[in-house]
Design an enzyme around this catalytic site. Structure first.
Site, short mmCIF file in Angstrom:
data_model
loop_
_atom_site.label_atom_id
_atom_site.label_comp_id
_atom_site.label_asym_id
_atom_site.label_seq_id
_atom_site.Cartn_x
_atom_site.Cartn_y
_atom_site.Cartn_z
N CYS A 1 10.06 2.05 2.22
CA CYS A 1 11.29 0.40 2.47
C CYS A 1 12.42 1.04 2.90
O CYS A 1 13.40 0.21 3.09
CB CYS A 1 10.87 -0.32 1.43
SG CYS A 1 11.56 0.11 0.21
N GLY B 1 6.53 -6.00 -0.40
CA GLY B 1 5.75 -6.36 1.10
C GLY B 1 6.50 -6.49 2.65
O GLY B 1 8.15 -6.74 1.69
N SER B 2 6.20 -7.29 3.43
CA SER B 2 7.07 -7.64 4.74
C SER B 2 7.43 -8.93 4.44
O SER B 2 7.63 -9.11 3.60
CB SER B 2 5.91 -7.53 5.15
OG SER B 2 5.03 -8.06 5.40
N GLU C 1 10.70 -8.18 -2.58
CA GLU C 1 11.92 -6.74 -1.83
C GLU C 1 11.13 -6.20 -0.52
O GLU C 1 9.77 -6.51 -0.86
CB GLU C 1 11.19 -5.66 -2.62
CG GLU C 1 11.46 -5.46 -4.44
CD GLU C 1 13.07 -5.93 -4.58
OE1 GLU C 1 13.83 -5.55 -4.08
OE2 GLU C 1 13.58 -5.88 -5.94
N PRO D 1 -3.57 -5.74 -6.23
CA PRO D 1 -2.55 -4.74 -4.93
C PRO D 1 -3.04 -4.40 -3.95
O PRO D 1 -4.00 -5.74 -2.93
CB PRO D 1 -3.23 -3.04 -5.86
CG PRO D 1 -4.60 -3.74 -6.62
CD PRO D 1 -3.99 -5.01 -6.85
N TRP E 1 1.00 -0.90 -0.18
CA TRP E 1 -0.14 0.18 -0.22
C TRP E 1 0.92 1.58 -0.20
O TRP E 1 0.32 2.76 -0.30
CB TRP E 1 -0.64 0.13 1.11
CG TRP E 1 -0.13 -0.55 2.21
CD1 TRP E 1 -0.29 -1.55 3.24
CD2 TRP E 1 0.12 0.40 3.21
NE1 TRP E 1 0.24 -1.42 4.07
CE2 TRP E 1 1.11 -0.48 4.21
CE3 TRP E 1 0.59 1.65 3.36
CZ2 TRP E 1 1.82 -0.18 5.07
CZ3 TRP E 1 2.07 2.53 4.29
CH2 TRP E 1 2.41 1.04 5.69
P1 NAD Z 1 2.37 -6.96 3.59
O1 NAD Z 1 3.06 -8.26 3.06
O2 NAD Z 1 1.62 -7.26 4.18
O3 NAD Z 1 1.50 -7.51 1.91
C1 NAD Z 1 1.91 -7.04 0.28
C2 NAD Z 1 1.19 -6.85 -0.54
O4 NAD Z 1 1.00 -8.80 0.32
C3 NAD Z 1 -0.09 -6.68 -0.01
O5 NAD Z 1 -1.32 -6.43 -1.61
C4 NAD Z 1 -0.67 -8.34 0.39
O6 NAD Z 1 -2.47 -8.47 0.33
C5 NAD Z 1 -0.55 -9.08 0.05
N1 NAD Z 1 -0.15 -11.00 0.48
C6 NAD Z 1 -0.55 -10.59 1.45
N2 NAD Z 1 -0.18 -11.61 2.42
C7 NAD Z 1 -0.03 -12.72 1.70
C8 NAD Z 1 0.07 -14.09 1.02
N3 NAD Z 1 0.13 -14.47 2.18
N4 NAD Z 1 -0.03 -14.50 -0.09
C9 NAD Z 1 0.22 -13.43 -0.95
N5 NAD Z 1 -0.19 -12.40 -1.12
C10 NAD Z 1 0.02 -11.39 0.15
O7 NAD Z 1 2.94 -5.58 3.34
P2 NAD Z 1 2.93 -3.96 3.29
O8 NAD Z 1 3.02 -4.55 4.92
O9 NAD Z 1 1.99 -4.23 3.08
O10 NAD Z 1 4.18 -3.67 3.42
C11 NAD Z 1 4.80 -2.48 3.60
C12 NAD Z 1 6.26 -3.24 3.22
O11 NAD Z 1 6.52 -3.58 2.27
C13 NAD Z 1 7.10 -2.95 4.53
O12 NAD Z 1 7.86 -3.99 5.17
C14 NAD Z 1 8.11 -2.75 3.08
O13 NAD Z 1 9.21 -1.92 3.89
C15 NAD Z 1 8.02 -3.69 2.18
N6 NAD Z 1 8.41 -2.65 1.20
C16 NAD Z 1 9.54 -2.84 0.37
C17 NAD Z 1 9.72 -2.43 -0.66
C18 NAD Z 1 11.20 -2.51 -1.35
O14 NAD Z 1 11.13 -2.53 -2.76
N7 NAD Z 1 11.72 -3.58 -1.03
C19 NAD Z 1 9.03 -1.57 -1.60
C20 NAD Z 1 7.90 -0.92 -0.42
C21 NAD Z 1 7.66 -1.72 0.21
#
Ligand code: NAD
Length: 517
Positions: A288, A232-233, A254, A182, A157
């Site tokens: 990030c 994501g995380s 990432e 997304p 997000w």
């Molecule tokens: P998140 O992992 O909770 O969610 C990211 C995405 O994954 C969302 O679309 C979510 O719906 C989906 N998702 C969640 N569980 C899933 C599963 N089991 N299977 C498949 N998809 C699933 O992350 P977040 O809290 O939305 O994002 C923040 C994190 O992203 C932070 O840790 C940040 O540092 C990281 N981030 C990294 C980068 C990079 O380029 N390294 C860039 C931006 C954000």
């Protein structure tokens, strides 16, 4: 609050119609500035994912047979549209993320850079390459780049437009179809990206958006796609890595960071303070690559601290469309609670809050003040865990070695920065930092914005890279096509096996000698 034209019902209805959905479920999208409902969008079901994948496979077979230069023409139009519609894009990003206009604008610009870069680079990266054959002249080898097929782009997000569109562009240019999932908090700008690609002439079925809960819908996507580009995380990244590993398909992950900036004692403090403010508080720290640990050398520590705290205090908080303030809102009340909990935990265990440290409901429901902490120590949550908010901890160091050891004392390894007037010294320090991107005299943008160079993480920050050659080639499989022009690899009938073995050995010696030369 007056909503911009991009949020008129007509456009929102068009975006809703772009979700692949036949189910009855809906998601409410919130305007972060006000905490009120902006629109409702249909949710996709796992069977919608299955039919989207099927449609994508059909479209992808034709797309893969389209010459790269013809594919590139779609993206040349897309590049123009991205620039023409930048205000609309920034409006949508602001509405669903609550970030300040400048940060929404920076996000809207990122796919312009990525698309521009790969428009130039893709034809060369994807062209078949002659490789040296096993036996010179007798064997000719060509390395070809085949698209993976259907790529799933799962995005978070915090940069919903940039991280869905910019990961999709090289995948599409390489001949793949893309399914974007997304985050449910931020579906509007990714859907707008899909609309712009359609307007640019991308054939139907190649870029589809599915909406749903991560662990359910995301998982069904991970179960069927030929490659997964995830941002994501770290926790979710691990989960996806396990599933793709089981299926033996590739993924790029990432993930998070706990990024450090080192300010050496010869740094130009004005520039270092400005960059530290920018890299700590961009998008209210929900980036990030943003800086959460700031190491400052003894001799300049007090002066840097005072100037940095003053500059942080001077940041103008705001929650409206349009320019005129520096930092916007956090994404949600949940994020606000998590950021506040990190600060309260540090405060309770003895850290000092030099500025900030409180929510600002008077600005918007999820706004939190840019915060500078001192005295953060092991055992506090924000010492080694990612806060992902507008919170930075100040530390003091003596020698360059000490700074390197402290900056590297993290399980993450995404981004790092070094400030120093003596660039050779700063570069020496930078080269010792374990992070996927390292910036000298900048916080994060110099490395991130250099599209010709790879960007990604070490350790808990992930696997694989975006940008650079790897950012496109990861969406391809290498194929070596070898043609035996003269029959030299099988023993000829007039030689005994023993004699043939001798000839082979002599040839290997000769080949080695030729190659050394
Ligand atoms: P998140 O992992 O909770 O969610 C990211 C995405 O994954 C969302 O679309 C979510 O719906 C989906 N998702 C969640 N569980 C899933 C599963 N089991 N299977 C498949 N998809 C699933 O992350 P977040 O809290 O939305 O994002 C923040 C994190 O992203 C932070 O840790 C940040 O540092 C990281 N981030 C990294 C980068 C990079 O380029 N390294 C860039 C931006 C954000």
């Amino acid at each position: 609050m007056r909503r911009p034209a991009a949020l008129a019902p007509g456009l929102l209805d068009d975006l809703a119609a772009r979700v692949v959905s036949t189910g009855s479920g809906e998601v409410s999208v919130t305007e972060v500035f006000t905490g009120t409902e902006l629109t409702r969008l249909p949710l996709s079901t796992p069977s919608n994912v299955a039919s989207a994948v099927e449609r994508a496979r059909d479209a992808q077979a034709r797309w893969a047979a389209t010459p790269v230069r013809a594919r590139a023409r779609v993206f040349a139009r897309f590049h123009r549209l991205l620039l023409d519609r930048r205000e609309h894009i920034a409006d949508l990003i602001q509405a669903e993320t609550g970030k300040a206009r400048a940060h929404a604008f920076a996000e809207a610009s990122e796919p312009v850079l990525t698309t521009g870069h790969y428009l130039g680079a893709a034809p060369d990266l994807l062209r078949p390459r002659r490789r040296r054959g096993m036996v010179p002249l007798a064997v000719g080898v060509t390395e070809r780049r085949l698209p993976k097929g259907v790529v799933a782009v799962i995005s978070p997000w915090n940069y919903p437009f940039a991280l869905s569109v910019s990961d999709a562009v090289p995948a599409l240019l390489a001949g793949n179809a893309v399914l974007v999932k997304p985050d449910l908090l931020t579906p509007l700008s990714p859907l707008y990206g899909a609309r712009l690609l359609a307007e640019a002439g991308l054939p139907e079925g190649l870029m589809q958006v599915v909406l749903g809960d991560g662990p359910v819908l995301g998982a069904s996507l991970v179960e069927t796609a030929d490659y997964v580009a995830f941002t994501g995380s770290t926790g979710t990244g691990r989960e996806i890595g396990r599933h793709t590993g089981d299926r033996l398909v590739g993924c790029s992950l990432e993930l998070g960071g706990k990024n450090a900036m080192i300010v050496l004692d010869d740094a130009r403090l004005g520039a270092a303070v400005a960059a530290a403010v920018e890299s700590a508080f961009t998008n209210a720290g929900q980036l990030c690559m943003h800086i959460e640990r700031l190491y400052v050398q003894d001799r300049v520590f007090e002066e840097f601290r005072d100037r940095f705290v003053a500059a942080t205090r001077a940041l103008r908080l705001g929650a409206r469309y349009g320019w005129g303030y520096d930092v916007g809102s956090l994404i949600s009340p949940r994020r606000l609670a998590e950021v506040g909990a990190h600060v309260e935990d540090a405060r309770a265990k003895g850290a000092r809050v030099l500025t900030g440290g409180r929510p600002r409901p008077d600005v918007s429901p999820s706004c939190y003040e840019p915060t500078v902490l001192a005295g953060v120590e092991p055992g506090m949550e924000c010492f080694d865990k990612e806060t992902f908010g507008p919170v930075v901890a100040l530390y003091r160091f003596g020698s360059d070695d000490e700074a390197v050891t402290a900056a590297n004392a993290t399980a993450y390894g995404l981004n790092a920065a070094v400030f120093g007037a003596d660039r050779r010294r700063a570069r020496r320090v930078a080269a010792r930092l374990r992070a996927g991107t390292v910036n000298v005299n900048d916080g994060h943008m110099a490395a991130y914005g250099s599209m010709d160079a790879p960007m990604g993480g070490l350790g808990l920050s992930g696997l694989g890279r975006r940008h650079g050659a790897e950012g496109l080639l990861k969406y391809t499989e290498a194929q070596s096509l070898a043609v035996q022009r003269v029959r030299v690899l099988q023993p000829p009938s007039f030689l005994s096996p023993e004699r043939h073995a001798e000839v082979v050995a002599a040839s290997l010696r000769l080949l080695r000698a030729l190659r050394v030369r």
